[in-house]
Every structure is written in C-alpha cells, then in structure tokens.
Design a protein around this motif. Structure first.
Motif, mmCIF file in Angstrom:
data_model
loop_
_atom_site.group_PDB
_atom_site.id
_atom_site.type_symbol
_atom_site.label_atom_id
_atom_site.label_comp_id
_atom_site.label_asym_id
_atom_site.label_seq_id
_atom_site.Cartn_x
_atom_site.Cartn_y
_atom_site.Cartn_z
ATOM 1 N N MET A 144 0.826 -1.190 0.000
ATOM 2 C CA MET A 144 0.000 0.000 0.000
ATOM 3 C C MET A 144 0.868 1.250 0.000
ATOM 4 N N ASN A 145 0.248 2.340 0.201
ATOM 5 C CA ASN A 145 0.942 3.607 0.063
ATOM 6 C C ASN A 145 1.166 4.324 1.382
ATOM 7 N N ILE A 166 -1.681 -10.662 6.534
ATOM 8 C CA ILE A 166 -2.722 -11.679 6.364
ATOM 9 C C ILE A 166 -2.153 -13.002 6.869
ATOM 10 N N GLN A 202 -4.665 -7.362 -4.609
ATOM 11 C CA GLN A 202 -5.957 -7.343 -5.308
ATOM 12 C C GLN A 202 -5.713 -6.580 -6.579
ATOM 13 N N LEU A 220 -13.917 -6.328 -7.571
ATOM 14 C CA LEU A 220 -14.505 -7.519 -6.980
ATOM 15 C C LEU A 220 -15.809 -7.879 -7.642
ATOM 16 N N ARG A 269 -7.585 -2.143 6.581
ATOM 17 C CA ARG A 269 -6.312 -2.797 6.335
ATOM 18 C C ARG A 269 -6.052 -3.028 4.862
ATOM 19 N N ILE A 270 -7.099 -3.277 4.089
ATOM 20 C CA ILE A 270 -6.915 -3.426 2.645
ATOM 21 C C ILE A 270 -7.554 -2.211 1.977
ATOM 22 N N PHE A 271 -8.829 -2.036 2.198
ATOM 23 C CA PHE A 271 -9.519 -0.822 1.760
ATOM 24 C C PHE A 271 -9.329 0.166 2.888
ATOM 25 N N ARG A 272 -8.403 1.095 2.714
ATOM 26 C CA ARG A 272 -7.919 1.912 3.828
ATOM 27 C C ARG A 272 -8.228 3.379 3.578
ATOM 28 N N ASP A 279 -7.040 4.281 -0.001
ATOM 29 C CA ASP A 279 -6.022 3.395 -0.560
ATOM 30 C C ASP A 279 -6.598 1.978 -0.622
ATOM 31 N N GLY A 280 -6.123 1.186 -1.563
ATOM 32 C CA GLY A 280 -6.554 -0.205 -1.631
ATOM 33 C C GLY A 280 -7.830 -0.412 -2.419
ATOM 34 N N LEU A 284 -12.342 -7.986 1.744
ATOM 35 C CA LEU A 284 -11.044 -8.050 1.079
ATOM 36 C C LEU A 284 -10.021 -8.798 1.934
ATOM 37 N N LEU A 285 -10.214 -8.755 3.243
ATOM 38 C CA LEU A 285 -9.311 -9.472 4.151
ATOM 39 C C LEU A 285 -9.546 -10.982 4.125
#
Lengths: 336, 336, 336, 336
Positions: A1-2, B7, B324, B328, C6-9, C26-27, C321-322
C-alpha cells in the motif's frame, strides 16, 4: 500500500502527470514549529533541473500545507502537503502501452492493475512521488533534530570522482547509477527492536520504496562476510557503549548502540536511457527496437541523497515513538 | 515487535535458555494438509551439530503442533508450534552482565530493557528463535508450492570453495561469515506493490530479522550501480514478460515480473569467536581482555539458507494474500 | 489515528475552519468506474442547511478527485478527494479556550494536544470531517453494489413521529438526539472473523468514529439480554442459512450468516444547545453561565444516516477483502 | 484475525477440545513483577463450575507462563501463557456437522472455513478462548494499577434481582442473558484519539470479541438519544475537568476527560438451551427438531464481568502506549 509507519505515519498519493502529488503525515506530535521555509532547501536538493545529469523537467515544487498547522505550529492532526503538477507533457508516453519499456514498471503495472493504471510518466509509480517523502522527511528530521542525518554519493558509475563518472555516461549517451552512503550521528542507544522491527528491517523496508534502489548494506555489510569475527567485532570502550571500530554500523541485535548509524545503498542506472533498446511489442507480437522519449535523468542517483535522508528520518522517528522500555507510571485523575 | 505479516501473520516467542521457543501462525488458509513430517527436513537443515563449523549444542528440535490442525488439515485458526529447550547450560552466561560481548546484543538489550532482559544465551535475542521462522516457512512454502525457493551459500569467509573458507577459520581459531543467494522460480507476475510494499521492501524487512544479516541486494544489486542503463535493462522477449537477462532480479517497480526472483545476503562472522577479545567491564570501569564461553558456531552462515528460504516464503505469501487487482465480484445471498 | 482499514484503507484530514477537509482512499481495486456524479446524492444527504433542524452553515460540498482516477476509472492508486472550506466564521470560536463547552471536545483536545489544537469550529474534531467518510462510503457501496445498505431514523428525541420530536426541541430552544437503524440486504455469508475481527467489532469500531454516537446494538441487542435462549435463537430453515427470525442481526460468531445485517445506534443530542449553560472558566477559575455562539444543528442525528451507511460499507468491504477461506491455488509463470 | 492491539498486543490461539488454549502478549514493558498468583483470582472468577447457572465443565485453568518472564519480572519479550485442556468430551459434538445449532457459529464457521474447522465444542470459536483474554487482562490491569476497573451484572433475564432472574431460567429449563456495567475509576484525561481510535471505538472493538455480546452503550447511551442537550451536557466544575454529571461516560470527542469511564453491554442468552429446538438438517434437507447435548451455562453473562474488565484494561493500556501529545525531546549519544 501507500502508507508507512505505525505512529509517525505517512501516506503518499498522486501521479506524475495528474493534478497533484501529495503526502499526508499522521501522528506528528503537536506543538512543533513548522513553516514553508523549512521545506525549501531539501525540496531543492531533490529537484531535477539544477544539476548536470538530472532531468530538464522543472517543477516549481512549492509545497502547500493544507491541514494540521495552526498558528505556525503542528496541532497533532494530520498534515497534508500538496504539490501541483504543472509541467507535464503527457503526449510523450502514449507508446508505453504497446511496448513496455525495459527496466520500467510499465509491464508489471499492466499486469498488476489490469491495464487501468495511469501510465503517463509512470503515473503513480513515478519517482515524482518522492517529493512527498522529502516533505515528510523535513518534519521527521526537525523532530529528531539533535540527531544529524547526512547522505552523500560515494560513486557514480563506478567512479569515486563523480564528475568523471557522469562525463562517461554523457559521452556514451547512456544512463548510469551510483552508491550513496547515509550516516546518522548523535543517535540515542536503544532505538529499534530485535527481529521484525530491527533498525535494519525498518530502514531497509522504506529505503526499497525509493525507486531504483537495488541493494543496502549496514556497517561493513557485504565486506563483513569476508572478515574474521575477531576483526569484525567492535570493542566497547566506555559505559556509553562507544566502540573503537564501527563494523556493525551502529546497530547490534537490531537496536542502536549509540554509535553512528552507517549504511550504503546501490542505485541502478536510470531505466530511461537515450540509447535505442529492444522490447516486446504487444501489438505486433515481436521484439522490436525502439527509443524512449520524454525528459529523464542521466543519473537518478544524483537526486537520491536527500530522499535517503528523509526516509531514514521517517523510519527512525517511527521506531522511537514505538519504543517502550520500562514499566509505565500512570498518573491518574483522582478526585478529592 | 515480534510479529510479521498482515494476512499470513507470524508471531515468535521464547528464549534460548527458557522452557520453549514457539511460533504462532495466523491467517493460514483452511484445508491445507499438514503433518509433523512436513517440518523435519527443513528443521534438520537449520539444526546445529550436523555440519562441521556449527555449534555442538544439539536440540532435538521436534515440533509439537498444539493448535490449528484438525484431521491432519489446517482449520483456519492459529497454528501454534512449540519446541522444548532441553539442552541448556545457563551457567555459561553469568559474566555477560559485567562485560557485554562485542558484536552481541548484550549491551543494546541492557539499554533497551533496563537490565530486565533474560540474558542467558542471548535470551529472546537468540538465533534459536529462528527455529520458529523455519517452521512457519514450511507452511508458507507448502501453500506456495508450485513456486520453488532455494537458497545456497556462495562464499564462506570470502572463499567460493566453502570447505577452504571454513578450514581457514578453524585453523585461525576464529569465526567467519558468508554470502547466500536465494532464487525463487515459477513466480507469478504481479506480486507486490509499488513503494512501501515493494517485494524488495517486504523481503528485506524480514530478512534483516535473521540475526547476523548485514546486507541484501536484488538482481545485480551493488554491481548495478556500476553499469550503464543500456546494459542493466532487461529486454522483454515475449508476452509473459520473460526477459533475456535478469539484472532486476525479477522485480520491477516493486512488483514481480514473472522472471526468477534472485537476491543475495551478507552474513557477518559469528560474534562469539574463540579468540580473546577486549570489552568494557562495567564493574571495574576498564577495558579488559576476556574470552567467550558457551557453545557456538564457527560460521553461522552455514545454517542460514533454510531460514532465508523460510522468510522469503513468508514474505511472498503475505504479499500474495494482500494483493488485489481488479474490481470484486460480490456474490450475494439474495432471498427470493 | 486518522486511518481505518487494512486493505480498503481510508485516511481523513483537514479542519472545520481550515482550508480543506479531505479523504485519501487506498486499496481500492482498479477498474471501477467513478465520476463526480456518483458522490452528489450522498453528499447532499449529509449536508447541513437542507432540512429543518440542521445547521444553517451551507458548504458547497463539491468534491474534487485529485488522484487515483484515469479515463474515468480507478487505477488502483490512492484516491484523494478534497472539499474546500469556504463558509467559515472563525471569530465565533475565540471564547472556547477560556470556557470549554460542555459536551464538546474543547477540554479533552486541550489536554491531549497541549493547547496546540486548531480550536476553530472544533478544528480536526469537527463533524465536518465526516464529509470524507461519506465520499469513501460512496466508493465502498459501489464496489459492494449488489448489497443494499440503508439507514433510517427510528426516533428523534424519543418520538417515532420525527416531526413531533423535532418540534419539541425547537419549541424548547434545545437540541435533541435520535436512534438510527441500519440494514444491509443481500449479504454473502462468511464475511468477518471470530473474535477481534468480528463484524460487530469492526462495524462498531468505525461507527464510534462518528461524532455523537454513544451506543450500538446488533439484532435484538439490549432486548436480547431479557429473552430466553429458546426465543432468541434463530432457527435455520434452508441450506443457505436463512432463518425464521433475525435476533442475531445477521451475524453469528462474528461472521455473517447471509441473513440481513441489522443494527441500531444512539446519537446523543447536539452538544451546542441554544440554552445558556454553565462551565468552568479557566481565566476566572469559576463556574460561570455562558451561551454558545456559532451555527449548529438542533438535531445532528438527522444528518447521520448517510454517514452510517458509509462507514458500514467501508467496514464490510475491508472485511471482505481481508477474508480468505480455502487453500490458495497459485498460478505460476513457468518457462518452457 | 486473532490479535488485538498495536503496542500492547495480544494473540489468542487454541481450541475448546484441542490440546491447549493460549495467549501470547507482546509489547509488555520490561520490569513488571509477575507471578502465577497474580492470575488466580481473575481466572477463578471466569471459571465455570463455581456459580449456579454456569457450566458443570470444570477445567483446572492453571496457567503456565512459558516465556517472557525472568527472575519473576517481565523482560520485554513476548509472554506466552498456556492452559491445558483436560476435561473434554468430544463425542458430544459429532451431530453439529449435520444440524447446525441455532445461535451457534456452527453454520457460519462451516461457510467460512469450508468444513475444515475443528467443530468440537465450538473449536477455536469457543468461549473457552476467553481464558487467554482474562490472563492478558491481569497483566494490563497490573500495569494500569492506579486505575480501578470493575464490572458488575446489572440484570439477569431482565431482573435486577439476579437470583430471581436465574431462578426463572432454571425453572423454565431455558437459558438467559444479562446486562453488565463496567466502570473505570481514576482515569487520566487525554487517553484515546478523535475518530478511528476513540476510546469508544477501541473498547467496543474488543468487547464484541467476547462471544454473546450484542450491544454496548457509553454513559447515558441509548437514553441519551431521548434527552435534551441541556440535560445531557455535563458541566465542567474545575480545572481538572470534573463534571457535575457523567452522561458522556467519561469520554468526550473520543478522549477521556478524567471522569469515570462508564459503559454497559448486553449479553444474549446462552445459545445452548436445554429446550428442544428446530434447525435445518443438511443430510435430510429438512427442518427437524433436535436437542443440544454437552455441558453449558444457563447464563453465560454470569462469567462475563471479569472478561469485560480484562478487555477494557487491554484496550486502555494499548491506547495509552500509543498516545503522544507534545513534541519529543530526543536525548542523543554525543561523543565529545
């Protein structure tokens, strides 16, 4: 990620040929004096167009601090700093989708993002994003200020006479890399953690976020692998842990010893070389010769020292904020 | 801290001379067949006492899987694997508090933990903890199984004839380091992220958690800094991104290109050398000569390859699970 | 800190009376169509000035997407969305430093940030920051789109006739709170994790980031505590897990069952009430009566439903997403 | 996943009918005295078999501290605490795969883990895992020790006369839930962060990790939604922020005000009720009546108070360790 960091946390965004690049810095302690002038020197050091061997693309690189500052001091809220992209020539980049440039992220970005990535000038993959790292580094350095972080170029294209190395590349109409050393002085002992949060782990993590870095070594590094232990071991000379030599680069068991932190990085030659190259053409399904257009650095390594200082400061500050060593004393709010 | 991954997450615990060392693996997908036998080969490769030049301390290193497995398959719950420490000689280590051993974490641990650390045999800082990394690596490798991860020693004490390098150290009654190369074959393109989660960032982060590692380089690494761009760039040869050379080490823009991942690490000489050394005595407040007791490796690098494979597998698996790339498709549970 | 997921942040920044408020996402998967128009409806729902009982402060609330979009689609890079603050009256807020307003964060912000916080209009603590949550929620909802997330007000000031509740507050020249219910339909079974990443844990975490929320209950919630188990248990009726009742609110063992997710939140009355109040004056060191100036909502709960939908979407998307449930199948890039 | 916290970090593992349940605590400051005796009282409070209305299954619940302690003090390394499962009757649970029990995680675990989960006694989903939470809570409470955390049952099955509530359930041969209140006294002001790390966010996150919790409210909670602002607002009475009322539950803007933290949770009735129930039989594809076997609590809420105190302590400690409020003073190691 960023994003990077757990307490002092930075988030970078933007694209080379989009509207902006930016950085958001969260977890900065409140009460730090901060003015635009604090940023200008380091931003200028990073900037292309000032040194022979760097890109003729010139961006003003004037930061706008859009949040997190009040009465010239940090507030404890996120600091968002933005840079406008004004000087873009996107037409240069249309061919990338057909022939991915060797050494560039064109191919891997295509695979990763299914063709939806902004490919103009490297898009979000561009080295232009490092302007945000430098801005965040200015803040981190200021907080760490009794510590002194300095990065210098040791070699250009294998030459310690840097002018000579650069000259050779310009004559050959080719690009070239370099080796940069970073030293941190007046480091407190006790920063970092064994294993996964070792100083080496955290610094190397963020150092490899700088585009074109392909190697890192701490202290004697790769040379250490050839030494005897009796030579490599640094002897402690006083109660503060000062050592007679510094083969460990100031880090033992992942933790700073109070001696200078010293490490070196390898920067590969700029991928965009003026020479004609071969690559696979996805339309014709053949390997073809082609030339890269656009404005590029002969030697990107020339601009890396200030970026290296910045990421080192970010990593060390985050580790310091994370560290706890003795039982807490809790001050409660007891009535009566 | 003592955990790695987002993860596929590992957590290590224990001390060299405590009751146990252990590893807890969270985020392992359910349904993977897993038996004790899966662990034995890699654990034996890591183990001291089997090769000339490694410590005569022999632990049985028999893992006990205490959770997360049901009917010989992973359940999706945390897998806790424990190793009993049976063969400890703590009396060897009492002097450490007075004279911190050069090259060891004795001094930095004292500073960090205020003297409360378990100093016996390095305590929690000990290389013994890497047995947990190897166990977690066995699981990660199995999940990644079409990929092949192999690490090999390139040099011992500067000699590519490894027997010769070791011989020299034994004759000199000294310790010695080495260089190890890791190659990952059959890698999918598209693993990793630009910037902070680049494959180089994440691999180097966990690699520097291995005690004694002081350098890492990907692809041509430090040599790349001496090359011209026209030489360093790997030309794409087909639509799958295969290149004619592999100077990039299979990673471009932080993302795997589908070519082999190749990197090398530098392992410093074992800190515990049989030779008398000097260090600061905190009781007498003088620099004094002293000798290290305990059982140690002449060349710790000999045991590192399997650990290097393990951490590489852990890093790659976590990056794969994180990644990813396209929108989705949500399968909903619509009543009708 | 100011980030969630954590993924879609998401990362929020800005101040009520500063230049901007913004959100960085992010994500987000690449390839999602996204236009300004997608945001307008939800932003208008959140906006003050449209409904009786909400603040007369009117901001245009026009988003600018400054990164992460290319050819009208997401690229996989961070999406930064900014809102300009134009309509600020900072002079209203100078007294806050002397007399902290009851129910407001003036006092706790002063303690937390040592007086360096931007106190104008609540600064970074302001509900204005929720405009960024709504923008991020628009994206999350679009990705989750076969799922339907709807929040509705059940009560205002204890009245299910909402007009009546509001009327009472306006007559009394006081502020008032409310209860809001959120329902998610067409939910896949299997989202969420037992224990720390239960759907309840993650939704409640982000829900309590909405200013003024003081309670949450899932399914039958507090009423469940008064039921017999034989009444509370939802019986499974078919192989898809549909149940005859939904006392569990669609979540069992922290994981969605495929039935509707249902939960309710309590929103306290707006802290800024038109009535004179008492508070401690730090200059005179006495408790004094004072009145709050500035423009405020009589009932902030009226604006919360769209924010609640947004945070619910963000939480659910990140959990999806997790989540991983079965062993991976790795597709490698084998040469030959 | 199975971990919680960022600085003071816990990791739980194990299964109800496996070999062990355990907890690993990372980030505990060094130098804290810790003995087995510290754990016994709280573990006994959690234990089944002591109070009427709780399960007749009796585990010794004797903790073994396997790492992280040296000379009776914490070392700063991870503390792993294990509990052996001795008293298991797995044969009771074979039917679960065919008929998922209403209110239990049998169905959702099956979906989530594809049938690979350990289903015996709830496996990793079991309330038995909370023994690890209690152990971690003992450590957190000790570090926070001037603070006082107390949880008490307010209602059982809707009755404030708890004996009466329990009696009703036993007579009806049914299970029952309850409401529990937690109060934290002598709290420092300034713990927690606005938005995503509000005290409410972090406490509710971990509270919903306790099986059977379905609601939480802080201060006046759901009642606040019915109050006027002039009533709900707590007036500051002195320079330390003490207020005349405590409708906010000691938290304003997500941050502690120094007044008592007060919140309540709703615990649903035990899912395993002695009454015959209906559920879908996956073999016959029909809804059938069946009875639950195994040993269960009539009222699980009776065992929750000590777990609630534990998770509250864990959440508050982690927030305290995270918090920073003023500029750092860096002490460097300058040679001279």
């Amino acid at each position: 990620m960023n994003s990077f960091g757990r307490i002092f946390r930075i988030n970078i965004m933007g694209e080379s040929h989009g509207d902006i690049v930016g950085v958001c810095i969260d977890g900065c302690p409140a009460g730090l004096e901060l003015a635009l002038e604090d940023f200008l020197l380091d931003l200028k050091r990073r900037q292309g167009g000032n040194i022979r061997g760097t890109t003729p693309r010139k961006e003003a690189d004037m930061p706008t601090i859009k949040s997190g500052i009040f009465n010239n001091k940090t507030t404890g809220a996120p600091i968002y700093i933005e840079f406008i992209n004004s000087n873009t020539r996107s037409a240069d980049y249309q061919a990338i989708k057909t022939i991915p440039r060797p050494g560039h992220a064109d191919f891997t970005a295509e695979i990763k993002y299914g063709g939806f990535q902004d490919f103009r000038g490297g898009g979000h993959f561009s080295g232009r994003l490092t302007v945000g790292l430098v801005a965040a580094g200015v803040i981190a350095k200021k907080i760490l200020s009794p510590m002194k972080i300095n990065a210098n170029i040791l070699e250009i294209g294998g030459e310690t006479d840097l002018e000579l190395g650069l000259q050779r590349a310009i004559e050959q109409k080719d690009s070239i890399g370099g080796i940069i050393e970073c030293t941190v002085k007046e480091v407190p002992a006790g920063i970092g953690e064994h294993f996964f949060d070792s100083v080496e782990s955290v610094i190397s993590h963020i150092v490899f976020a700088i585009p074109a870095v392909k190697g890192i070594e701490f202290g004697s590094g790769f040379s250490a692998a050839k030494m005897f232990g009796s030579v490599h071991n640094d002897c402690f000379m006083d109660k503060d842990g000062h050592t007679n030599t510094n083969h460990s680069g100031g880090i033992i068991g992942g933790i700073t010893s109070g001696n200078d932190i010293v490490f070196r990085i390898a920067v590969k030659p700029t991928s965009s070389t003026p020479k004609p190259q071969k690559s696979f053409n996805f339309e014709t399904a053949q390997v073809e010769e082609f030339s890269i257009k656009g404005r590029h650095d002969v030697c990107i390594a020339l601009r890396v020292p200030v970026i290296l200082e910045a990421v080192t400061a970010i990593a060390l500050l985050d580790l310091m904020l994370l560290g706890q060593k003795t039982p807490l004393v809790i001050k409660t709010n007891k009535c009566d």
